[in-house]
Design a protein around this motif. Structure first.
Motif: not given
Ligand code: ADP
Ligand code: MG
Length: 341
Positions: A52, A108-109
């Motif tokens: 991140t 993200d992710d």
């Protein structure tokens, strides 16, 4: 962009072997969003290793040099939630148009897409639209695209188009540099042996490393005490017991070499000098008995040797423990030191 956290920048992202490729690819993308072959740029790795931070650093850097560019940072989870909401509210077009208007999307992710077929479908179209218009896509994930499961093949194949770069666990030197930098930024001065102690003992991820330091500082402040090594040891005992999974080979190498007063890097070299061979064999033996590392990886770590060398080393050490009292004491001393940490 409220989604970007200005504290996550390149300036305070410490470079090490663990992140060199990812960091420089990120930097290249930040300098020329959409203009490199790193599109998408996929940053992957375990929890707390800086995905991140690095992804946001790219976004912040792009905004800094091109304030007009539309940069969106969104977690995959939030994107999925927004999609469900837009279905409910009949605003699906607005939702898609919003994302398709961006110059840069940082998601993200993306492993969280698993099982969410409809959202993947929408993202597939957003992805294609942005990619075809030369816009930059940055993704993070807990695994390499080839190891992700629960994602549709056509989306996965696009994730593999650009560059995938991994973030690994930082080595000791990098962990120390991260802590030093953080202490410097926060204006806190600590004895170097305290930083070294924490960096030695918290060796699985950066978030825990920072957490240990925060907890230490907080306890010291509450107790109005100066932090020295003794205090750090007693205060972090529980933290370390609960978080460190096992003693690292790095630490074994360091302690063994300190004990025998030989340079640590020598055990990884080809030298057959007696005291180095002894340090190397004891290190291998301790790595086998105190960690869950495979013989192959132990051999790899100690200078790219094969597993039969490790077996031979362990056998030799065991024989010497049985026949040589002094040698036995050495090994026990080192074991004690390792376990005290
Ligand atoms: P992830 O997203 O991979 O779970 P994060 O990016 O949230 O990890 O990082 C966890 C913490 O560790 C953050 O506070 C981040 O600033 C810090 N961190 C990770 N890697 C580095 C690094 N190389 N240099 C400085 N700080 C780092
Ligand atoms: Mg993260």
């Amino acid at each position: 962009d409220p989604q970007l956290n200005p504290n996550y920048c390149f300036e305070n992202f410490i470079e090490g072997d663990c992140n060199r490729l990812a960091r420089s690819a990120g930097y290249a993308v930040a300098a020329k969003p959409g203009g490199t072959s790193f599109n998408p740029l996929m940053l992957y790795g375990g929890v707390g290793l800086g995905k991140t931070h690095l992804a946001q650093a790219i976004g912040n850097e792009i905004k800094r040099s091109n304030p007009d560019k539309l940069v969106i940072y969104v977690s995959c989870e939030k994107f999925c939630q927004q999609f469900v909401d837009s279905l409910k509210n009949n605003t699906i077009n607005d939702f898609v148009n919003f994302y398709q208007a961006m110059d840069v999307i940082i998601m993200d992710d993306v492993h969280n897409f698993a099982g969410k077929e409809k959202t993947q479908d929408i993202f597939f179209h957003v992805f294609n639209h942005l990619h075809q218009s030369g816009k930059q896509i940055i993704l993070t994930s807990d695994k390499a695209p080839k190891d992700l499961s629960g994602l549709e093949e056509r989306l996965l194949s696009r994730f593999k188009w650009g560059l995938s770069a991994d973030l690994q666990v930082p080595d000791l030197e990098t962990r120390m540099a991260i802590l030093k930098k953080k202490m410097y930024t926060d204006g806190i001065e600590l004895p170097v042996e305290v930083i070294e102690y924490v960096a030695h003992n918290i060796d699985n991820n950066v978030r825990e490393l920072e957490g240990a330091m925060v907890s230490l500082l907080a306890q010291a402040t509450l107790n109005k005490k100066e932090i020295d090594l003794g205090l750090a040891k007693s205060m972090l005992k529980n933290f370390i017991k609960n978080t460190s999974r096992e003693i690292s080979m790095e630490y074994i190498q360091k302690l063994v070499c300190e004990y025998f007063e030989v340079p640590a890097e020598m055990v990884k070299s080809k030298t057959r000098k007696r005291e180095i061979v002894q340090a190397r064999q004891i290190s291998m033996y301790l790595a086998k008995s105190l960690t869950k590392t495979s013989l192959k990886s132990i051999g790899q770590f100690f200078g790219g040797r094969d597993h039969s060398t490790v077996i031979y080393a362990c056998q030799t050490v065991e024989d010497l423990i049985d026949t040589d009292k002094k040698f036995k004491t050495y090994v026990q001393d080192i074991q004690k030191k390792l376990k005290m940490s």
